[in-house]
Write a protein that holds these residues in place. Structure first.
Motif, short mmCIF file in Angstrom:
data_model
loop_
_atom_site.label_atom_id
_atom_site.label_comp_id
_atom_site.label_asym_id
_atom_site.label_seq_id
_atom_site.Cartn_x
_atom_site.Cartn_y
_atom_site.Cartn_z
N GLU A 121 1.24 -1.18 -0.23
CA GLU A 121 0.42 -0.16 -0.17
C GLU A 121 0.99 1.07 -0.14
O GLU A 121 1.97 1.12 0.11
CB GLU A 121 -0.69 0.14 0.54
N PRO A 122 0.27 1.87 -0.58
CA PRO A 122 1.67 3.75 -0.50
C PRO A 122 2.05 3.76 0.91
O PRO A 122 1.34 3.98 1.31
CB PRO A 122 0.46 4.66 -1.05
N HIS A 123 2.73 4.83 1.10
CA HIS A 123 3.56 4.64 2.29
C HIS A 123 4.13 5.54 2.38
O HIS A 123 5.58 5.22 0.73
CB HIS A 123 3.59 3.61 2.87
N TRP A 124 5.49 6.18 3.04
CA TRP A 124 6.52 6.97 2.96
C TRP A 124 7.79 5.67 3.62
O TRP A 124 7.31 4.82 4.37
CB TRP A 124 6.63 8.33 4.05
N TYR A 125 8.71 5.92 3.26
CA TYR A 125 10.01 4.68 3.66
C TYR A 125 11.34 5.32 3.88
O TYR A 125 11.36 6.41 3.43
CB TYR A 125 10.13 4.04 2.61
N SER A 147 10.41 15.62 11.45
CA SER A 147 10.37 16.06 10.03
C SER A 147 9.85 15.27 8.59
O SER A 147 9.24 15.68 8.21
CB SER A 147 11.93 17.21 9.85
N GLY A 148 9.80 14.54 8.60
CA GLY A 148 9.91 13.52 7.64
C GLY A 148 8.10 12.74 7.68
O GLY A 148 7.50 12.64 7.10
N LEU A 149 8.36 12.66 9.14
CA LEU A 149 6.52 11.67 9.75
C LEU A 149 5.94 12.96 9.57
O LEU A 149 4.53 12.50 9.10
CB LEU A 149 6.29 11.88 11.34
N ALA A 150 5.79 14.14 10.06
CA ALA A 150 5.00 15.12 9.82
C ALA A 150 4.52 15.53 8.03
O ALA A 150 3.53 15.00 7.24
CB ALA A 150 5.81 16.95 9.97
N GLN A 151 5.88 14.93 7.20
CA GLN A 151 5.68 15.09 5.98
C GLN A 151 4.31 13.75 5.09
O GLN A 151 3.07 13.93 4.73
CB GLN A 151 6.50 15.31 5.01
N ALA A 152 4.85 13.16 6.01
CA ALA A 152 4.02 11.37 5.95
C ALA A 152 2.46 11.77 6.65
O ALA A 152 1.08 12.06 5.60
CB ALA A 152 4.41 10.44 6.61
N ASP A 153 2.52 12.60 7.71
CA ASP A 153 0.76 12.93 7.75
C ASP A 153 0.21 13.58 7.44
O ASP A 153 -1.18 13.62 7.34
CB ASP A 153 1.23 13.58 9.48
N ALA A 154 1.40 14.66 6.83
CA ALA A 154 0.34 15.34 5.57
C ALA A 154 -0.51 15.12 4.42
O ALA A 154 -1.51 15.37 4.19
CB ALA A 154 1.24 17.08 5.14
N ALA A 155 0.16 13.54 4.48
CA ALA A 155 -0.50 13.53 3.12
C ALA A 155 -1.32 11.98 3.68
O ALA A 155 -2.52 11.64 2.40
CB ALA A 155 0.52 13.06 2.45
N PRO A 158 0.94 6.02 6.02
CA PRO A 158 1.90 5.85 6.52
C PRO A 158 3.39 5.87 6.60
O PRO A 158 3.23 5.68 5.54
CB PRO A 158 1.31 3.91 6.78
N VAL A 159 3.65 5.60 7.16
CA VAL A 159 5.44 5.00 7.02
C VAL A 159 6.14 3.80 8.24
O VAL A 159 5.57 2.92 8.62
CB VAL A 159 5.75 5.77 8.31
#
Length: 201
Positions: A121-125, A147-155, A158-159
């Motif tokens: 499924e689409p996610h940040w890695y 910082s990275g989690l904030a960008q994933a959360d804005a979208a 999941p990570v």
């Protein structure tokens, strides 16, 4: 917390940051179980790690991912729209093989098992994150992770990450990650722990 001689504020990396990034990550991963196994010669490990992470930055995550750094730490992220591009091409494989020498096939086995356990499924890695041991505990890694989690959360995504160091698992758990598997790609190699953080609204 950062002391006054350092800054923990993440910023986007540029090509001019290749040297500091390679240095911070080489120091961060000197005692990492996976990298120690791939590069068993302690006398040359630091120099080879700098080349290894420099190659990843220049050829893979710099052009196709999102790389951030502080004064003494760095992180490589891959958003879902870059997933198909942020894979090693033939040139990257050749450079990494030159760094790892006859240990290069071992990395291939690790990558194969990691890919097999990567969620579809689409996610940040979070591909790489590390801080110079001299500043551990001062907030550099946490700032980059936030910082990275904030960008994933804005979208609203999941990570995913893999931890190769058991003592880092509680750190990631503090930010909402849970272990999803325990991988042992090679009988004589280290364990890897894939971790997952659900989308945060």
């Amino acid at each position: 917390m950062c002391d006054m001689s350092n800054t923990c504020t993440p910023r986007a990396a540029t090509t001019d940051d290749a040297g500091p990034i390679a240095r911070s990550l080489s120091l961060a991963f000197t005692d990492d179980p996976l990298m120690s196994w791939l590069l068993p010669d302690a006398d040359t490990r630091g120099e080879r790690l700098a080349r290894y992470f420099g190659t990843l930055f220049h050829r893979q995550y710099g052009p196709h991912g999102r790389c951030e750094l502080t004064d003494s730490a760095a992180a490589f992220w891959v958003p879902p729209e870059s997933r198909d591009k942020a894979v090693p091409d033939a040139g990257t494989v050749a450079e990494l093989t030159a760094v790892l020498g006859d240990r290069a096939p071992l990395l291939g086995g690790v990558v194969e098992q990691v890919v097999a356990h990567t969620p579809q499924e689409p996610h940040w890695y979070l591909a790489v994150i590390g801080a110079d041991p001299a500043v551990r505990g001062q907030g550099h890694g946490a700032a980059l992770l936030r910082s990275g989690l904030a960008q994933a959360d804005a979208a609203g995504l999941p990570v995913h990450l893999e931890s190769s160091k058991p003592e880092n698992i509680p750190f990631y758990a503090h930010f909402g990650f849970t272990v999803t598997a325990e991988l042992r790609p090679h009988a004589d190699g280290p364990t890897l722990w894939p971790m997952w953080r659900p989308a945060q609204r």
